[in-house]
Design an enzyme around this catalytic site. Sequence first.
Site, PDB file in Angstrom:
ATOM      1  CG  HIS A 160      18.469-116.194  26.161  1.00 48.67           C
ATOM      2  ND1 HIS A 160      17.679-116.829  27.090  1.00 48.67           N
ATOM      3  CD2 HIS A 160      19.723-116.680  26.324  1.00 48.67           C
ATOM      4  CE1 HIS A 160      18.433-117.657  27.808  1.00 48.67           C
ATOM      5  NE2 HIS A 160      19.681-117.587  27.360  1.00 48.67           N
ATOM      6  CB  SER A 281       0.221-105.140   1.749  1.00 50.22           C
ATOM      7  OG  SER A 281      -0.845-104.342   2.226  1.00 50.22           O
ATOM      8  CE  LYS A 287       4.381-105.493   5.286  1.00 51.59           C
ATOM      9  NZ  LYS A 287       3.177-105.605   6.114  1.00 51.59           N
ATOM     10  CD  GLU A 294       3.602-114.155   7.527  1.00 50.44           C
ATOM     11  OE1 GLU A 294       2.626-113.734   8.156  1.00 50.44           O
ATOM     12  OE2 GLU A 294       4.088-113.559   6.547  1.00 50.44           O
TER      13      GLU A 294
END
Length: 466
Positions: A160, A281, A287, A294
Site C-alpha cells: 500500500h 527543466s 531540476k 516516465e
Amino acid sequence: MNEEKKLWGGRFTGAADENFVRFNRSFGFDWRLFAADISGCLAHCEGLRRAAVLTPDEADEIQAGLNKLLEQSAKDQNFFADSSAEDVHSFIESRLIEIVGDAGRKLHTGRSRNDQVATALRLWLREKTDELADELRDAQKSLVDLAEKHQTAILPGYTHLQRAQPILFAHWCLSYFEMLKRDAARLSEVRKRINVLPLGAAALAGTAYPIDRRAVARDLGFEAISENSLDAVSDRDFAVEFAAAAALIMTHLSRLAEDVILYATTEFGFFELSDAISTGSSLMPQKKNPDSMELVRGKSGRVFGNLMALLTMLKGLPMAYNKDMQEDKEAVFDTFDTTRDCLRISATVLRNIKVREDAARSAAVKGYLNATELADYLSKKDVPFRAAHELAGKIVLYAIAEKVELNELDLSAMRKFSVKIEADVYDALSLEKTLETKNVTGGTAPKQVKKALRQARRFLSGKTAG
Ligand code: ARG
C-alpha cells in the site's frame, strides 16, 4: 515517383478516386515487410519449381531477380521512397517484372496476396519475437548486475506504499527479473503459434497447384502448416498474442519505472539517476527529471491501445480475408518498436542507477518495519499469534507516542505489556535478524537471495530452461 501498374486492373475501366487510392495504400508502412516477403516469394518460387509449374530456368531467373531486389534495397537509400505501389507485395512484383520480364509475371501463380501477406507478417514477427527475447535477456542481465553490485543493500519493502518490512535491494531487483522471465516464456509460446505456414491457402480456398506445402514450410523454417485455408488467411491471433505478451512486458516495465521514479525522489532518496538518462527543466535550474522512466511508463498506453485495436479489428469479421486486416501492420510494428525501445531504455537506466545504500538502510529501520518480528517473537514464546499481534500493536502505539523505534524502547517498558519479553528481544528486532528469518525459498533472507542470484545467473547463461 514511379507509377506502378495495378495488379488487378483487368476488370476495371474507370479511374480510381485519388483520395481512395491514398486511403487504400499500405506501402507507406508495410514496406517494412519487404525482406520477409522476399523470403516468402523465394520459397513460393521454389514450391512452383518443385511442382513443375515453373521451369528450372524460370525459377532461377525469378530467384535471381528477387535476390537482386534485396541487394538494391540494402544499397539504395531511396529504394522504398520512390514508388506509388499499393502495398509491398505489388511493389515486389512490379519491380521483379522490371528486372526479369515475363518470368516475373509467373511468380504469383497459385498464390494470393492473402496467403502472401499472412506469410510475410509471420516471418517478420518471428524474427522480431526473437529480437524482443534478446532485449528481455539484456534487461534481465542489467537487473542481475545491479543486484550483484549491491548485494548487502537494504530497502524498506512496501505494501500500500506504506513501509512494511525490510527487504534486500537485490530481492527487489530479482522480483523484476522474475516478471521478465515469465515474459520471455510467454514470447516463446507465442513464437510457436507464429511459426505456422499459411502459404498454399491462396485467396481462401487453397491453391489449385500441386505445391508441396510441407517443403515450403521447411524452406522457411516454419514448424507446421495451416490446416484450414479459410483460417490461414484470416487468422491474426498470433498478432494479438504478440501484442498481449508485449502489453505484459510494458506493464512490468511501467511498474519498474514507477519504482525507480519514486525511489529517485528527494522524499525517498534511495536512488540517484545519472545525467545520462535524465533531463533538466527549462525553468527550474535545480531540476533533474527521470524522463526516461516516465516515457517508459507512459508508452505502455500505446501498446495496450494496439492490443485493443487488433482485437477490435478482428472481432466480428466474416470469413475469410477482409481488408480490415491491413490495419494489423501498424499496430504490430508500433508494438514491437515501442516494446523494444522501452526494454532497451530500461536496461540503460538500470545501468545508470546509483543506489544510496545509507539512505535506503536508514529508511528500512524507521517506521516500525520490525513490528511483525515482535509479534513473531511473542508467538514463539507461546503467545497465540492473534494475541501477539494485538500486543505488538499496542507497543507500536506506545513507541509512536514516545517518538522512538521498537528497538529503542527500554526492556522494562516493553515488559509492562508482556513479561514474556526478555533481553533477547533486541536481537529479534535487529535488522539483520529481521532479514535472516525470511529463510524460505523465495524469501528475502540473504542466504536465499544469494541462491536466487546464482540461479538467475545460471538462467542467463542458458544453463537452465525457463
Ligand atoms: N495490403 C494487404 C494487407 O495488408 C495485402 C492483402 C491484400 N489482399 C487483397 N485481396 N486485397 O492485408
